[in-house]
Design an enzyme around this catalytic site. Structure first.
Site, PDB file in Angstrom:
ATOM      1  N   HIS A  96       0.681  -1.158   0.093  1.00 32.61           N
ATOM      2  CA  HIS A  96       0.198   0.006   0.044  1.00 32.61           C
ATOM      3  C   HIS A  96       1.017   1.329  -0.081  1.00 32.61           C
ATOM      4  O   HIS A  96       2.032   1.089   0.292  1.00 32.61           O
ATOM      5  CB  HIS A  96      -0.874   0.084   1.317  1.00 32.61           C
ATOM      6  CG  HIS A  96      -0.063   0.084   2.409  1.00 32.61           C
ATOM      7  ND1 HIS A  96       0.718  -0.708   3.094  1.00 32.61           N
ATOM      8  CD2 HIS A  96       0.022   1.273   3.367  1.00 32.61           C
ATOM      9  CE1 HIS A  96       1.150  -0.240   4.102  1.00 32.61           C
ATOM     10  NE2 HIS A  96       0.864   1.059   4.252  1.00 32.61           N
ATOM     11  N   HIS A 143       5.679   6.477  -1.378  1.00 27.12           N
ATOM     12  CA  HIS A 143       6.359   5.429  -1.728  1.00 27.12           C
ATOM     13  C   HIS A 143       5.645   4.011  -1.202  1.00 27.12           C
ATOM     14  O   HIS A 143       4.720   4.106  -0.521  1.00 27.12           O
ATOM     15  CB  HIS A 143       7.752   5.038  -0.823  1.00 27.12           C
ATOM     16  CG  HIS A 143       7.604   5.005   0.441  1.00 27.12           C
ATOM     17  ND1 HIS A 143       7.292   6.265   1.282  1.00 27.12           N
ATOM     18  CD2 HIS A 143       7.791   3.887   1.566  1.00 27.12           C
ATOM     19  CE1 HIS A 143       7.038   5.767   2.783  1.00 27.12           C
ATOM     20  NE2 HIS A 143       7.372   4.707   2.761  1.00 27.12           N
TER      21      HIS A 143
END
Length: 183
Positions: free
Chosen positions: A41, A122
């Site tokens: 995620h 990220h």
């Protein structure tokens, strides 16, 4: 419970890109602990320990955000010294992503846990990576993710709790408690 807002990247429109990311994830080898595939995620705001009594107010506040959907294109994989992770980074993330993260980090119901560094989009692939040379990093194929929703997720806070869902290797899995649509 420990909560965070994130882009789960598991929408139907992202199926091919996510499968490609998971295949890449499986080819990484060397130092560090792999993040379970189901836990991949992009964190928008880590809230920390939040009392159950705040859950409905958090959901209501997040539901009131009116930001447009957007897309993200991967740029590569990097190893960051702090917090010792290997992660996917993004090519020119759109300003709306930063707006979304900022709004979620500063919700009046429950502010995100203070972080020592600025929001940098990220996807963490491995934790505990101390040295880029100790990890085989093949080139990452470019992938574009359509971001039409974000979610409120629960992160297990107890490794010994047997009621926590786990993958086939016994690693704890995050649970999406609620999804929110972007405009």
């Amino acid at each position: 419970m420990r909560l965070f807002f994130a882009l789960g990247l598991d929408e139907k429109t992202n199926q091919a890109a996510r499968e490609q990311l998971v295949r890449y994830h499986h080819h990484l080898c060397g130092e560090g602990r792999a993040v379970p595939d189901q836990n991949l995620h992009l964190t928008l705001a880590f809230l920390g320990e939040v009392p159950d009594t705040k859950l409905s107010a958090l959901q209501a506040a997040a539901s009131n955000l009116a930001l447009p959907a957007f897309s993200l294109t991967t740029s590569g994989v990097e190893v960051w010294d702090q917090p010792k992770i290997a992660c996917v980074t993004f090519n020119q993330p759109p300003p709306v992503l930063f707006d979304l993260a900022h709004h979620l980090q500063s919700l009046p119901v429950w502010h995100a846990k203070a972080d020592s560094h600025a929001f940098t989009p990220h996807i963490t692939l491995r934790r505990g990576v101390k040295d880029q040379q100790a990890l085989h990093l093949p080139p990452l194929p470019t992938q574009t993710f359509a971001c039409q929703r974000f979610g409120l997720y629960a992160s297990p806070s107890s490794a010994s709790d047997e009621s926590i869902p786990r993958d086939n290797e016994g690693r704890a899995l995050y649970q999406c408690l609620h999804q929110f649509s972007l405009c």
